[in-house]
Motif scaffolding. Structure first.
Motif, PDB file in Angstrom:
ATOM      1  N   PRO A 196       0.815  -1.217   0.000  1.00  0.00           N
ATOM      2  CA  PRO A 196       0.000   0.000   0.000  1.00  0.00           C
ATOM      3  C   PRO A 196       0.846   1.264   0.000  1.00  0.00           C
ATOM      4  O   PRO A 196       0.368   2.342  -0.335  1.00  0.00           O
ATOM      5  N   MET A 197       2.136   1.131   0.358  1.00  0.00           N
ATOM      6  CA  MET A 197       3.048   2.270   0.329  1.00  0.00           C
ATOM      7  C   MET A 197       3.356   2.716  -1.098  1.00  0.00           C
ATOM      8  O   MET A 197       3.854   3.824  -1.310  1.00  0.00           O
ATOM      9  N   TYR A 198       3.051   1.860  -2.081  1.00  0.00           N
ATOM     10  CA  TYR A 198       3.435   2.124  -3.464  1.00  0.00           C
ATOM     11  C   TYR A 198       2.336   2.808  -4.274  1.00  0.00           C
ATOM     12  O   TYR A 198       2.237   2.610  -5.487  1.00  0.00           O
ATOM     13  N   GLY A 199       1.520   3.601  -3.637  1.00  0.00           N
ATOM     14  CA  GLY A 199       0.509   4.353  -4.362  1.00  0.00           C
ATOM     15  C   GLY A 199      -0.522   3.459  -5.023  1.00  0.00           C
ATOM     16  O   GLY A 199      -1.217   2.687  -4.360  1.00  0.00           O
ATOM     17  N   GLU A 200      -0.631   3.519  -6.347  1.00  0.00           N
ATOM     18  CA  GLU A 200      -1.636   2.775  -7.094  1.00  0.00           C
ATOM     19  C   GLU A 200      -1.217   1.343  -7.414  1.00  0.00           C
ATOM     20  O   GLU A 200      -1.959   0.613  -8.073  1.00  0.00           O
ATOM     21  N   ALA A 201      -0.056   0.935  -6.962  1.00  0.00           N
ATOM     22  CA  ALA A 201       0.515  -0.319  -7.445  1.00  0.00           C
ATOM     23  C   ALA A 201      -0.353  -1.538  -7.145  1.00  0.00           C
ATOM     24  O   ALA A 201      -0.504  -2.421  -7.998  1.00  0.00           O
ATOM     25  N   GLU A 202      -0.906  -1.647  -5.939  1.00  0.00           N
ATOM     26  CA  GLU A 202      -1.736  -2.813  -5.629  1.00  0.00           C
ATOM     27  C   GLU A 202      -2.942  -2.883  -6.570  1.00  0.00           C
ATOM     28  O   GLU A 202      -3.274  -3.954  -7.086  1.00  0.00           O
ATOM     29  N   ARG A 203      -3.582  -1.744  -6.785  1.00  0.00           N
ATOM     30  CA  ARG A 203      -4.760  -1.728  -7.671  1.00  0.00           C
ATOM     31  C   ARG A 203      -4.375  -2.100  -9.105  1.00  0.00           C
ATOM     32  O   ARG A 203      -5.032  -2.944  -9.734  1.00  0.00           O
ATOM     33  N   VAL A 204      -3.311  -1.481  -9.608  1.00  0.00           N
ATOM     34  CA  VAL A 204      -2.886  -1.733 -10.983  1.00  0.00           C
ATOM     35  C   VAL A 204      -2.444  -3.184 -11.151  1.00  0.00           C
ATOM     36  O   VAL A 204      -2.805  -3.849 -12.132  1.00  0.00           O
ATOM     37  N   LEU A 205      -1.688  -3.682 -10.193  1.00  0.00           N
ATOM     38  CA  LEU A 205      -1.250  -5.076 -10.272  1.00  0.00           C
ATOM     39  C   LEU A 205      -2.431  -6.031 -10.171  1.00  0.00           C
ATOM     40  O   LEU A 205      -2.513  -7.015 -10.917  1.00  0.00           O
TER      41      LEU A 205
END
Length: 271
Positions: free
Chosen positions: A53-62
Motif C-alpha cells: 500500500p506504500m506504493y501508491g496505485e501499485a496494488e490496484r494496478v497489479l
C-alpha cells in the motif's frame, strides 16, 4: 526455469520475481503497459509479484493486471500501518484490489508495528486466507529488530536489500535465514538504479558469458541469485521485453566465488 525451496514449507518459488515500486504506481494509459508487462512475466514463468500500500496505485494496478490469470500468480504484498485498525483497512482493501480470497505472502512493511500486524495476519493465516507471513526492512540500522522478528518463529520469509553495493545482510541476515530455514526475497538488486548509471564496458563482461549473461543487469541479478541463501529477487521494470532479458539470469550455471568477487570489483569501479 530453475526453482529453489521456500523455507520449511517444502514449496518452491521461481528465483526471479517482479517488484512494483514506482513502476506500477500509474493511472490511465500506463495501466495497459503495466498489464502487458505482468502478462509477459507470467508467459515467461515469472510468477512472484511484490507490492505494498506504500506504493501508491501499485496494488490496484497489479490486481487488475493479474485478474485474468490470478491462479498463475504468487502475490506478495504488505501491511504498512501504525495501528491494528489501519492495518485491517489496508488488508481488506488489498483482498478487494487483488480480486482474491487468498494472498500468498503477507509481509509487515519496514517492521512498522510488527507485533500488532502479525497478530492479525496470523489470524488470517489460521483462517486460510494467507499462506505465508513475512517481514521487510531496507536499512541495516533496523537489522537488530529484523533478527528479533526472524527468531520469533512468526514469519516464513524476509525481504531485504542485497547487491554489490549493499552487502550488510551477508554478515547477519542471510546466515540467520539459512539457520532458521527462512525464505529470503531480495529488493533493490540495482541499488535503486545507482548501479546502472555507469555500467562496465562490454569487454569487461566477456568473462561472464559462459554463465549465460550478456548485460550488466543480468550480471547483477545472477550475482544475487548465485548466493544459495537467496530464494527470490524482484527487479522492477516499466519496459516490455526487459523481464525476458532478466529471466536469462535466473538459471544455472551460477557464479562461483571468484566470479562473484570479480563482479564486486566491477561494481565498485562504477561508483
Amino acid at each position: 526455469m530453475d526453482q529453489r525451496r521456500f523455507g520449511s514449507t517444502g514449496d518452491v518459488l521461481p528465483v526471479l520475481g517482479m517488484g512494483t515500486w514506482r513502476t506500477f504506481d500509474v493511472r490511465g494509459p500506463e495501466e495497459r503497459l503495466a498489464a502487458a508487462i505482468a502478462g509477459e512475466c507470467l508467459d515467461l514463468g515469472v510468477r512472484v509479484f511484490d507490492s505494498s500500500p506504500m506504493y501508491g496505485e501499485a496494488e490496484r494496478v497489479l490486481g487488475n493486471a493479474l485478474e485474468p490469470r490470478r491462479d498463475e500468480a504468487f502475490i506478495a504484498t504488505k501491511v504498512w500501518a501504525r495501528t491494528r485498525e489501519e492495518g485491517r483497512r489496508q488488508i481488506d482493501r488489498a483482498f478487494a484490489l487483488f480480486h482474491t480470497d487468498v494472498i500468498d505472502l503477507y509481509q509487515v512493511h519496514n517492521l512498522l508495528a510488527w507485533r500488532q500486524q502479525l497478530d492479525q495476519l496470523e489470524e488470517l493465516r489460521a483462517a486460510g486466507r494467507v499462506r505465508w507471513l513475512g517481514a521487510t526492512h531496507y536499512s541495516p540500522t533496523q537489522f537488530d529488530e529484523l533478527e528479533t522478528v526472524m527468531r520469533s518463529g512468526r514469519v516464513h520469509m524476509v525481504q531485504i536489500p542485497y547487491n554489490p553495493w549493499e552487502r550488510e545482510v551477508e554478515q547477519r541476515i542471510l546466515p540467520l535465514g539459512r539457520e532458521l530455514d527462512l525464505g529470503v526475497m531480495v529488493m533493490r538488486p540495482f541499488a535503486e538504479g545507482g548501479l546502472m548509471r555507469r555500467p562496465p564496458a562490454p569487454d569487461k563482461l566477456e568473462p561472464l558469458r559462459p554463465y549465460g549473461v550478456g548485460t550488466w543487469a543480468q550480471t547483477l541479478l545472477k550475482w544475487i541469485l548465485s548466493d544459495p541463501r537467496v530464494n527470490v529477487v524482484i527487479p522492477a521494470t516499466s519496459r516490455l521485453g526487459r523481464m525476458g532479458e532478466n529471466a536469462l539470469a535466473s538459471a544455472p550455471p551460477w557464479f562461483p566465488a571468484d566470479i562473484r568477487d570479480y563482479v564486486v570489483r566491477l561494481a565498485e569501479a562504477a561508483r
